[in-house]
Design a protein around this motif. Structure first.
Motif, short mmCIF file in Angstrom:
data_model
loop_
_atom_site.label_atom_id
_atom_site.label_comp_id
_atom_site.label_asym_id
_atom_site.label_seq_id
_atom_site.Cartn_x
_atom_site.Cartn_y
_atom_site.Cartn_z
N GLY A 131 0.78 -1.22 0.00
CA GLY A 131 0.00 0.00 0.00
C GLY A 131 0.82 1.28 0.00
N GLN A 132 2.13 1.19 0.15
CA GLN A 132 2.95 2.39 0.16
C GLN A 132 3.26 2.93 -1.24
OE1 GLN A 132 6.32 2.52 2.87
NE2 GLN A 132 5.63 0.61 3.78
N ARG A 185 -0.13 -2.09 -9.29
CA ARG A 185 0.64 -3.05 -8.49
C ARG A 185 -0.03 -4.41 -8.62
NH1 ARG A 185 -0.81 0.67 -3.66
NH2 ARG A 185 -2.69 -0.08 -4.59
N PHE A 186 0.74 -5.39 -9.05
CA PHE A 186 0.20 -6.73 -9.27
C PHE A 186 1.01 -7.77 -8.53
CE2 PHE A 186 -0.67 -4.33 -13.17
CZ PHE A 186 -2.04 -4.45 -13.25
N ALA A 187 0.33 -8.63 -7.83
CA ALA A 187 0.97 -9.84 -7.30
C ALA A 187 0.56 -10.96 -8.25
CB ALA A 187 0.47 -10.11 -5.89
N THR A 188 1.34 -12.00 -8.30
CA THR A 188 1.07 -13.15 -9.15
C THR A 188 0.90 -12.78 -10.62
OG1 THR A 188 -1.33 -13.18 -8.81
CG2 THR A 188 0.02 -14.39 -7.21
N GLN A 189 1.77 -11.94 -11.13
CA GLN A 189 1.75 -11.56 -12.54
C GLN A 189 2.95 -12.19 -13.25
OE1 GLN A 189 -0.48 -9.44 -14.47
NE2 GLN A 189 0.73 -10.64 -15.91
N LEU A 201 9.96 3.93 0.64
CA LEU A 201 9.35 2.78 1.28
C LEU A 201 9.70 2.81 2.76
CD1 LEU A 201 7.84 0.08 0.78
CD2 LEU A 201 10.10 -0.97 0.45
N ASP A 202 8.68 2.87 3.61
CA ASP A 202 8.89 2.86 5.06
C ASP A 202 9.07 1.42 5.51
OD1 ASP A 202 8.80 3.06 7.81
OD2 ASP A 202 6.80 3.94 7.89
#
Length: 144
Positions: free
Chosen positions: A2-3, A11-15, A127-128
């Protein structure tokens, strides 16, 4: 993740990604692309549409993440590759790819320990990492 600002970046996961001349189709933990960049739909996105790839090191993925995947990503011209490593409590950001094929390499490597911000210049954000957890009791591996 979410940052990463949602208004400018997909933003994609599993791409799955397609790299020229590469038979394997890696599936990074996170793929970040500029909105409007990729006009294709489907399960396979060309690496040339990607701005940043992210891998989170797992117990069995360290060699692939730091070695094989880094080689594939840089040869494909991916502008930024971020490794989040909970075993070493650090992030490693590779940027500025040069060369082609097996001669390709990232010219910039930035190592940031968990707790410090990671500047993600290609995305125009930081990125925190203050809440990133480590995996205690596991012997860290040695990496660059």
């Amino acid at each position: 993740m979410g940052q990463i600002p949602h208004d400018r970046w997909h933003r994609f996961a599993t791409q799955h990604l397609s790299f020229p001349g590469e038979l394997s189709k890696p599936q990074p933990d996170l793929v970040v692309m500029e909105r409007g960049r990729c006009q294709r739909s489907g399960w396979l996105v060309p690496a040339s549409d990607v701005t940043l790839l992210l891998e989170v090191v797992s117990l069995r993925s360290a060699d692939r993440d730091y070695g094989l995947k880094r080689s594939i990503y840089v040869a494909g011209g991916v502008p930024a590759y971020l490794i989040i490593d909970p075993y070493d409590a650090r992030c490693v950001l590779f940027t500025e790819p040069v060369g082609a094929g097996e001669e390709a390499d990232y010219t910039v490597q930035r190592i940031t320990k968990f707790g410090d911000p990671v500047p993600l210049e290609p995305l125009g954000t930081e990125l925190d990492t203050t809440d990133f957890g480590t995996l205690p009791g596991v012997r860290p591996h040695r990496r660059p």
